[in-house]
Design a protein around this motif. Sequence first.
Motif, PDB file in Angstrom:
ATOM      1  N   LYS A 246      20.670  35.562 -27.593  1.00  0.00           N
ATOM      2  CA  LYS A 246      19.324  34.973 -27.587  1.00  0.00           C
ATOM      3  C   LYS A 246      19.124  34.096 -28.824  1.00  0.00           C
ATOM      4  O   LYS A 246      18.604  32.989 -28.728  1.00  0.00           O
ATOM      5  CB  LYS A 246      18.275  36.081 -27.544  1.00  0.00           C
ATOM      6  N   GLN A 247      19.555  34.577 -29.977  1.00  0.00           N
ATOM      7  CA  GLN A 247      19.393  33.802 -31.205  1.00  0.00           C
ATOM      8  C   GLN A 247      20.302  32.576 -31.214  1.00  0.00           C
ATOM      9  O   GLN A 247      19.928  31.523 -31.731  1.00  0.00           O
ATOM     10  CB  GLN A 247      19.656  34.682 -32.429  1.00  0.00           C
ATOM     11  N   THR A 248      21.487  32.695 -30.641  1.00  0.00           N
ATOM     12  CA  THR A 248      22.395  31.553 -30.546  1.00  0.00           C
ATOM     13  C   THR A 248      21.784  30.487 -29.648  1.00  0.00           C
ATOM     14  O   THR A 248      21.814  29.291 -29.971  1.00  0.00           O
ATOM     15  CB  THR A 248      23.775  31.998 -30.031  1.00  0.00           C
ATOM     16  N   ILE A 249      21.214  30.900 -28.525  1.00  0.00           N
ATOM     17  CA  ILE A 249      20.556  29.960 -27.616  1.00  0.00           C
ATOM     18  C   ILE A 249      19.376  29.298 -28.313  1.00  0.00           C
ATOM     19  O   ILE A 249      19.199  28.080 -28.245  1.00  0.00           O
ATOM     20  CB  ILE A 249      20.118  30.681 -26.317  1.00  0.00           C
ATOM     21  N   ARG A 250      18.562  30.091 -29.000  1.00  0.00           N
ATOM     22  CA  ARG A 250      17.404  29.547 -29.706  1.00  0.00           C
ATOM     23  C   ARG A 250      17.841  28.504 -30.734  1.00  0.00           C
ATOM     24  O   ARG A 250      17.287  27.411 -30.811  1.00  0.00           O
ATOM     25  CB  ARG A 250      16.635  30.677 -30.399  1.00  0.00           C
ATOM     26  N   TYR A 251      18.882  28.822 -31.510  1.00  0.00           N
ATOM     27  CA  TYR A 251      19.361  27.887 -32.526  1.00  0.00           C
ATOM     28  C   TYR A 251      19.957  26.641 -31.875  1.00  0.00           C
ATOM     29  O   TYR A 251      19.722  25.519 -32.336  1.00  0.00           O
ATOM     30  CB  TYR A 251      20.386  28.564 -33.439  1.00  0.00           C
ATOM     31  N   SER A 252      20.701  26.827 -30.788  1.00  0.00           N
ATOM     32  CA  SER A 252      21.318  25.693 -30.097  1.00  0.00           C
ATOM     33  C   SER A 252      20.269  24.713 -29.584  1.00  0.00           C
ATOM     34  O   SER A 252      20.469  23.501 -29.645  1.00  0.00           O
ATOM     35  CB  SER A 252      22.167  26.175 -28.924  1.00  0.00           C
ATOM     36  N   LYS A 253      19.170  25.242 -29.076  1.00  0.00           N
ATOM     37  CA  LYS A 253      18.115  24.377 -28.534  1.00  0.00           C
ATOM     38  C   LYS A 253      17.536  23.457 -29.597  1.00  0.00           C
ATOM     39  O   LYS A 253      17.252  22.295 -29.320  1.00  0.00           O
ATOM     40  CB  LYS A 253      16.983  25.225 -27.951  1.00  0.00           C
ATOM     41  N   SER A 254      17.336  23.969 -30.785  1.00  0.00           N
ATOM     42  CA  SER A 254      16.672  23.169 -31.812  1.00  0.00           C
ATOM     43  C   SER A 254      17.639  22.528 -32.801  1.00  0.00           C
ATOM     44  O   SER A 254      17.243  21.625 -33.537  1.00  0.00           O
ATOM     45  CB  SER A 254      15.651  24.020 -32.562  1.00  0.00           C
ATOM     46  N   ASN A 255      18.885  22.979 -32.844  1.00  0.00           N
ATOM     47  CA  ASN A 255      19.834  22.512 -33.863  1.00  0.00           C
ATOM     48  C   ASN A 255      21.237  22.298 -33.304  1.00  0.00           C
ATOM     49  O   ASN A 255      22.217  22.658 -33.954  1.00  0.00           O
ATOM     50  CB  ASN A 255      19.915  23.530 -35.005  1.00  0.00           C
ATOM     51  N   LEU A 256      21.326  21.720 -32.115  1.00  0.00           N
ATOM     52  CA  LEU A 256      22.652  21.562 -31.508  1.00  0.00           C
ATOM     53  C   LEU A 256      23.589  20.758 -32.403  1.00  0.00           C
ATOM     54  O   LEU A 256      24.747  21.123 -32.569  1.00  0.00           O
ATOM     55  CB  LEU A 256      22.559  20.919 -30.121  1.00  0.00           C
ATOM     56  N   SER A 257      23.107  19.681 -32.999  1.00  0.00           N
ATOM     57  CA  SER A 257      23.976  18.888 -33.884  1.00  0.00           C
ATOM     58  C   SER A 257      24.507  19.729 -35.030  1.00  0.00           C
ATOM     59  O   SER A 257      25.674  19.617 -35.403  1.00  0.00           O
ATOM     60  CB  SER A 257      23.224  17.677 -34.441  1.00  0.00           C
ATOM     61  N   ALA A 258      23.660  20.593 -35.584  1.00  0.00           N
ATOM     62  CA  ALA A 258      24.092  21.458 -36.681  1.00  0.00           C
ATOM     63  C   ALA A 258      25.174  22.421 -36.208  1.00  0.00           C
ATOM     64  O   ALA A 258      26.173  22.636 -36.904  1.00  0.00           O
ATOM     65  CB  ALA A 258      22.904  22.233 -37.248  1.00  0.00           C
ATOM     66  N   LEU A 259      24.992  22.991 -35.021  1.00  0.00           N
ATOM     67  CA  LEU A 259      25.991  23.923 -34.491  1.00  0.00           C
ATOM     68  C   LEU A 259      27.310  23.199 -34.209  1.00  0.00           C
ATOM     69  O   LEU A 259      28.386  23.718 -34.525  1.00  0.00           O
ATOM     70  CB  LEU A 259      25.448  24.573 -33.223  1.00  0.00           C
ATOM     71  N   LEU A 260      27.240  22.000 -33.643  1.00  0.00           N
ATOM     72  CA  LEU A 260      28.453  21.211 -33.388  1.00  0.00           C
ATOM     73  C   LEU A 260      29.130  20.834 -34.703  1.00  0.00           C
ATOM     74  O   LEU A 260      30.358  20.864 -34.812  1.00  0.00           O
ATOM     75  CB  LEU A 260      28.114  19.952 -32.589  1.00  0.00           C
ATOM     76  N   PHE A 261      28.333  20.502 -35.700  1.00  0.00           N
ATOM     77  CA  PHE A 261      28.867  20.164 -37.016  1.00  0.00           C
ATOM     78  C   PHE A 261      29.628  21.343 -37.604  1.00  0.00           C
ATOM     79  O   PHE A 261      30.771  21.202 -38.051  1.00  0.00           O
ATOM     80  CB  PHE A 261      27.723  19.733 -37.945  1.00  0.00           C
ATOM     81  N   VAL A 262      29.000  22.516 -37.613  1.00  0.00           N
ATOM     82  CA  VAL A 262      29.645  23.705 -38.171  1.00  0.00           C
ATOM     83  C   VAL A 262      30.928  23.999 -37.397  1.00  0.00           C
ATOM     84  O   VAL A 262      31.985  24.248 -37.991  1.00  0.00           O
ATOM     85  CB  VAL A 262      28.685  24.921 -38.161  1.00  0.00           C
ATOM     86  N   ASP A 263      30.842  23.944 -36.079  1.00  0.00           N
ATOM     87  CA  ASP A 263      32.011  24.234 -35.246  1.00  0.00           C
ATOM     88  C   ASP A 263      33.172  23.286 -35.540  1.00  0.00           C
ATOM     89  O   ASP A 263      34.316  23.730 -35.665  1.00  0.00           O
ATOM     90  CB  ASP A 263      31.615  24.140 -33.767  1.00  0.00           C
ATOM     91  N   SER A 264      32.890  22.009 -35.707  1.00  0.00           N
ATOM     92  CA  SER A 264      33.975  21.038 -35.891  1.00  0.00           C
ATOM     93  C   SER A 264      34.460  20.913 -37.331  1.00  0.00           C
ATOM     94  O   SER A 264      35.491  20.297 -37.574  1.00  0.00           O
ATOM     95  CB  SER A 264      33.550  19.666 -35.359  1.00  0.00           C
ATOM     96  N   HIS A 265      33.743  21.503 -38.285  1.00  0.00           N
ATOM     97  CA  HIS A 265      34.139  21.366 -39.682  1.00  0.00           C
ATOM     98  C   HIS A 265      34.587  22.670 -40.334  1.00  0.00           C
ATOM     99  O   HIS A 265      34.955  22.683 -41.508  1.00  0.00           O
ATOM    100  CB  HIS A 265      32.987  20.746 -40.491  1.00  0.00           C
ATOM    101  N   THR A 266      34.603  23.757 -39.582  1.00  0.00           N
ATOM    102  CA  THR A 266      34.909  25.067 -40.157  1.00  0.00           C
ATOM    103  C   THR A 266      36.267  25.132 -40.845  1.00  0.00           C
ATOM    104  O   THR A 266      36.400  25.806 -41.858  1.00  0.00           O
ATOM    105  CB  THR A 266      34.772  26.169 -39.088  1.00  0.00           C
TER     106      THR A 266
END
Length: 189
Positions: A87-107
Amino acid sequence: MSESKRELIMNAALALFVERGFDGTTVPMISEKAGVGAGTIYRYFENKEALVNSLYQKYVGEFLEGLQDGYPRTSDDIREQFRYIAKQTIRYSKSNLSALLFVDSHTNGHYLDEASRDAYMKMRKFLCEFIEKGQKNKVIRPLPADALIAIIDGAFIALYKCIMAGEIEETPELLAGVEEACWDAIRIH
């Protein structure tokens, strides 16, 4: 006023790092997109590495804070804990997808500093503790925690890419079904 320029820089850098990656993004590109002079960027960040690390720490920290805030830590119900994480991942994805994609691609970026790696390890530790508790209780598959996290992470990131591209319509039923499918992927049947 200076905070707004810093935010303009960070937002421009985020968009470019997601679109072009770290190596494909230059300081002049960031300054152009932010609408500020390149010298202004250097007032806030020593170099491009400092900027990417600031972004990385910010977004990993925000995501982890969202996961931990209200997390049913004392519950023995692993399913309830997973539902909360999803639920929290979905909530964050809705409002911050670019941030999640950024973290995923730069880890795994060679440019991440110790503070960024520490921030990632805190998030990873939180998720691994959940997985290990589920494995100890014989609820979650006995696979490496990183593999199980990758299954879940990959599913949510791919889902939101499809939603943002207009390929799939986001509905409460869809999100509940995806959450259930992810649970099915990691749980012992």
